[in-house]
Design a protein around this motif. Structure first.
Motif, PDB file in Angstrom:
ATOM      1  N   ALA A  97      -1.811   2.005   8.767  1.00  0.00           N
ATOM      2  CA  ALA A  97      -3.069   2.727   8.621  1.00  0.00           C
ATOM      3  C   ALA A  97      -3.105   3.862   9.633  1.00  0.00           C
ATOM      4  O   ALA A  97      -2.799   3.667  10.808  1.00  0.00           O
ATOM      5  N   LEU A  98      -3.455   5.046   9.152  1.00  0.00           N
ATOM      6  CA  LEU A  98      -3.577   6.206  10.035  1.00  0.00           C
ATOM      7  C   LEU A  98      -4.895   6.913   9.783  1.00  0.00           C
ATOM      8  O   LEU A  98      -5.275   7.145   8.634  1.00  0.00           O
ATOM      9  N   LYS A  99      -5.558   7.276  10.893  1.00  0.00           N
ATOM     10  CA  LYS A  99      -6.768   8.089  10.782  1.00  0.00           C
ATOM     11  C   LYS A  99      -6.374   9.495  10.350  1.00  0.00           C
ATOM     12  O   LYS A  99      -5.200   9.868  10.377  1.00  0.00           O
ATOM     13  N   ALA A 100      -7.360  10.290  10.002  1.00  0.00           N
ATOM     14  CA  ALA A 100      -7.133  11.670   9.587  1.00  0.00           C
ATOM     15  C   ALA A 100      -6.352  12.429  10.656  1.00  0.00           C
ATOM     16  O   ALA A 100      -6.637  12.302  11.851  1.00  0.00           O
ATOM     17  N   LYS A 127      -6.629  -0.517  -1.663  1.00  0.00           N
ATOM     18  CA  LYS A 127      -6.330  -1.939  -1.873  1.00  0.00           C
ATOM     19  C   LYS A 127      -7.125  -2.849  -0.944  1.00  0.00           C
ATOM     20  O   LYS A 127      -6.889  -4.032  -0.871  1.00  0.00           O
ATOM     21  N   GLY A 128      -8.045  -2.277  -0.128  1.00  0.00           N
ATOM     22  CA  GLY A 128      -8.937  -3.105   0.676  1.00  0.00           C
ATOM     23  C   GLY A 128      -8.477  -3.356   2.099  1.00  0.00           C
ATOM     24  O   GLY A 128      -9.071  -4.158   2.806  1.00  0.00           O
ATOM     25  N   TYR A 129      -7.464  -2.693   2.586  1.00  0.00           N
ATOM     26  CA  TYR A 129      -6.965  -2.912   3.940  1.00  0.00           C
ATOM     27  C   TYR A 129      -7.781  -2.062   4.915  1.00  0.00           C
ATOM     28  O   TYR A 129      -7.957  -0.878   4.709  1.00  0.00           O
ATOM     29  N   VAL A 130      -8.278  -2.660   6.018  1.00  0.00           N
ATOM     30  CA  VAL A 130      -9.128  -1.903   6.940  1.00  0.00           C
ATOM     31  C   VAL A 130      -8.890  -2.180   8.428  1.00  0.00           C
ATOM     32  O   VAL A 130      -9.613  -1.701   9.253  1.00  0.00           O
ATOM     33  N   GLU A 131      -7.889  -2.928   8.806  1.00  0.00           N
ATOM     34  CA  GLU A 131      -7.719  -3.251  10.225  1.00  0.00           C
ATOM     35  C   GLU A 131      -6.535  -2.512  10.837  1.00  0.00           C
ATOM     36  O   GLU A 131      -5.702  -1.968  10.148  1.00  0.00           O
ATOM     37  N   ASN A 132      -6.474  -2.487  12.160  1.00  0.00           N
ATOM     38  CA  ASN A 132      -5.382  -1.893  12.927  1.00  0.00           C
ATOM     39  C   ASN A 132      -5.110  -0.434  12.575  1.00  0.00           C
ATOM     40  O   ASN A 132      -4.016  -0.071  12.196  1.00  0.00           O
ATOM     41  N   VAL A 133      -6.075   0.395  12.733  1.00  0.00           N
ATOM     42  CA  VAL A 133      -5.927   1.812  12.439  1.00  0.00           C
ATOM     43  C   VAL A 133      -5.295   2.508  13.643  1.00  0.00           C
ATOM     44  O   VAL A 133      -5.823   2.423  14.742  1.00  0.00           O
ATOM     45  N   ALA A 134      -4.176   3.186  13.437  1.00  0.00           N
ATOM     46  CA  ALA A 134      -3.515   3.934  14.511  1.00  0.00           C
ATOM     47  C   ALA A 134      -4.303   5.206  14.790  1.00  0.00           C
ATOM     48  O   ALA A 134      -4.839   5.822  13.879  1.00  0.00           O
ATOM     49  N   GLU A 135      -4.358   5.589  16.037  1.00  0.00           N
ATOM     50  CA  GLU A 135      -5.074   6.828  16.433  1.00  0.00           C
ATOM     51  C   GLU A 135      -4.247   8.029  16.130  1.00  0.00           C
ATOM     52  O   GLU A 135      -3.109   8.103  16.278  1.00  0.00           O
TER      53      GLU A 135
END
Length: 185
Positions: A139-142, A177-185
């Protein structure tokens, strides 16, 4: 309606029903058939989906294997995804650390999943990953970037006929797909 037409219609209905059941069965069997065919032809480059445990072994310094890294991004995903290096020389049994770099070029939070394959397919069983970003969703933020680690070793039992292994990753967008944890900065 004559008896002959009724009999003909009944046979046609039975034939159409049997055809539909046969097509469903064939569609259901395609994945196992594909796996068997790929294994028989030696083109199935599936790697393991869980981490291997590295047991120190005698490193074969007399043999060098070329490992190539290839990356692709699904067309609907605005990321760049590249290996740290495109190729490296490794000795069988040697524990190797490298990484891939992923950058989210969009203004939105996105989640990716990398799917690996090894070529030639016969070499996949000898390519062991002890740590791989492909085991988890990324997961990556904008406009964020992340180094994605890969630690692997080539089994010394790799057949002598194989001197090059190509590890290819395709990155897919799985944001919805519903994934929302561990977002990299």
């Amino acid at each position: 309606m004559t008896e002959l037409k009724r009999k003909s219609n009944k046979q046609l209905i039975i034939l159409l029903f049997a055809s539909a059941v046969g097509m469903f069965g064939f569609g259901f069997a395609l994945v196992p058939l594909y796996d068997v065919l790929c294994d028989a032809l030696g083109i199935n480059g599936k790697t393991q989906s869980t981490a291997s445990t590295y047991q120190p072994v005698t490193i074969d310094k007399n043999r060098t294997i070329t490992v190539e890294f290839v990356s692709q991004v699904q067309s609907d995903m605005p990321w760049t995804f590249t290996p740290q290096v495109n190729t490296m020389q490794v000795h069988p049994g040697e524990l190797i650390r490298t990484h891939f770099v992923a950058s989210n070029l969009s203004a939105n939070y996105l989640v990716g999943q990398a799917i690996p394959s090894v070529s030639p397919g016969q070499g996949a069983a000898y390519f062991n990953k002890t740590e791989c970003f492909c085991f988890n969703q990324q997961a990556l933020k904008a406009n964020a970037q992340a180094d994605l680690p890969l630690i692997f070793f080539v089994d010394p039992e790799l057949p002598d006929s194989i001197s090059t292994l190509t590890l290819s990753y395709t990155l897919f967008n799985i944001t919805d797909k519903g994934y929302v944890e561990n977002v990299a900065e």
